[in-house]
Design an enzyme around this catalytic site. Sequence first.
Site, short mmCIF file in Angstrom:
data_model
loop_
_atom_site.label_atom_id
_atom_site.label_comp_id
_atom_site.label_asym_id
_atom_site.label_seq_id
_atom_site.Cartn_x
_atom_site.Cartn_y
_atom_site.Cartn_z
N ARG A 1 11.15 29.97 -74.25
CA ARG A 1 10.12 30.98 -73.96
C ARG A 1 8.95 30.69 -74.89
NH1 ARG A 1 10.37 37.47 -73.30
NH2 ARG A 1 11.09 36.71 -71.28
N HIS B 1 7.49 32.87 -64.65
CA HIS B 1 8.75 33.45 -65.16
C HIS B 1 9.81 33.32 -64.07
CE1 HIS B 1 11.37 35.62 -67.65
NE2 HIS B 1 10.82 36.82 -67.66
N GLN C 1 13.19 35.44 -64.03
CA GLN C 1 13.02 36.83 -63.63
C GLN C 1 12.97 36.96 -62.11
OE1 GLN C 1 12.66 39.84 -65.65
NE2 GLN C 1 13.07 40.64 -63.61
N ASP D 1 4.01 45.04 -63.24
CA ASP D 1 4.28 44.48 -64.57
C ASP D 1 3.19 45.02 -65.50
OD1 ASP D 1 5.10 42.86 -66.70
OD2 ASP D 1 4.13 41.05 -65.93
N CYS E 1 9.75 44.25 -63.92
CA CYS E 1 10.50 43.26 -64.70
C CYS E 1 10.85 43.78 -66.09
CB CYS E 1 9.72 41.96 -64.79
SG CYS E 1 8.08 42.17 -65.50
N ARG F 1 19.50 39.77 -64.31
CA ARG F 1 19.10 38.62 -65.12
C ARG F 1 20.35 37.85 -65.56
NH1 ARG F 1 14.21 38.54 -67.74
NH2 ARG F 1 14.84 36.42 -68.24
N1 NVA Z 1 3.78 39.47 -67.96
C1 NVA Z 1 4.72 39.87 -68.97
C2 NVA Z 1 6.13 39.67 -68.50
C3 NVA Z 1 7.17 40.18 -69.46
C4 NVA Z 1 8.55 39.93 -68.96
C5 NVA Z 1 4.45 39.06 -70.23
O1 NVA Z 1 4.26 37.85 -70.13
O2 NVA Z 1 4.43 39.65 -71.32
N1 CP Z 2 11.73 40.84 -68.30
C1 CP Z 2 11.88 40.11 -69.42
O1 CP Z 2 11.77 38.88 -69.42
O2 CP Z 2 12.19 40.85 -70.51
P1 CP Z 2 12.14 40.34 -72.03
O3 CP Z 2 10.71 40.01 -72.33
O4 CP Z 2 12.66 41.50 -72.85
O5 CP Z 2 13.02 39.14 -72.15
#
Ligand code: NVA
Ligand code: CP
Length: 308
Positions: free
Chosen positions: A106, A133, A136, A228, A268, A296
């Site tokens: 990540r 992502h 997800q 989101d 999400c 997930r």
């Molecule tokens: N768009 C959000 C998704 C979190 C799962 C982010 O990148 O923070």
């Molecule tokens: N939805 C998701 O990826 O959650 P986290 O950022 O907590 O991993």
Amino acid sequence: MEIKGKDFLRLFDYNNESLNNLLDLAKRLKQETKTGQTHHILQNKTLVMIFAKPSLRTRVSFEVGTQQLGGNAVVLKQDEINLGTRETIADTARVLSRYADGVMIRTFDHNDVVEFAKYSDIPVINALTDLCHPCQVLSDLLTIKEKFGKLEKLKLAYIGDGNNMANSLIAGCSIMGMDISIACPDGYEPDETFIWTGKDVSINSGSKIEITTDPFEAVNGANIVYTDVWASMGQEKEAEKRKKIFAKYQINEKLIKKAADNAIVLHCLPAHRGEEITEDIFEKNAKIIFEQAENRLHAQKAIMASIM
Ligand code: NVA
Ligand code: CP
């Protein structure tokens, strides 16, 4: 499509058949885990998990998922690994290939994950980049299929920022033959390459892709309404400015009235109640939203079992 050893970086690297296989396996692993069956699919295998951004769901679901399949997980936070600054990404990839059987990353720049995968001998899983992502959205497809018994011809409306989630939803929907309508403010549209690739894929799958600035147009007749956060990880400084720009893109009672009768709302998570979604709409859909979070675990187990 043979996927053993393949990276999981973008859903567009997979076809309809391979995503359906992953969904079938996820469903089976979910049922078997719930009935107490133990799995040894990842016995003697190790997943290294690299986090340059915070996480709750991804961190815990990958770690627990690895354990449920009989494997081990090693977590590296950014202050420990400093991906790309302490040493080159290429060297990190070649070292971890000697210790582990899979890597989950990540981070911010999607190109860093692509660079890692180029030098890695073991499969690399994208656990969120600024671009997309995919884990997800595979979990979301599982949730939608459980609810409606199918994916094809359903309409998903995504309301809000044209971010990593919007991009991956375009990929997932277009591959699976779902219609997707995205409402976002001018200048906050999804990635152009994802839109064009999605349109290309839709020629075969029959899905429709629509981008609009009008949330009511997007939600009209939708079976799934998705949102989101307005400011993603790394955009915290823009949060106040974005609250004004995105104000009319909130999922609330008035907007939901335009959706299909049996429509579900997905998120999400993490959610910012009072911003992209009202408390009321969130709580009315809490059961399916937390099922989505649970999925997930099962979807990622299917990915690991198939590629590692
Ligand atoms: N768009 C959000 C998704 C979190 C799962 C982010 O990148 O923070
Ligand atoms: N939805 C998701 O990826 O959650 P986290 O950022 O907590 O991993």
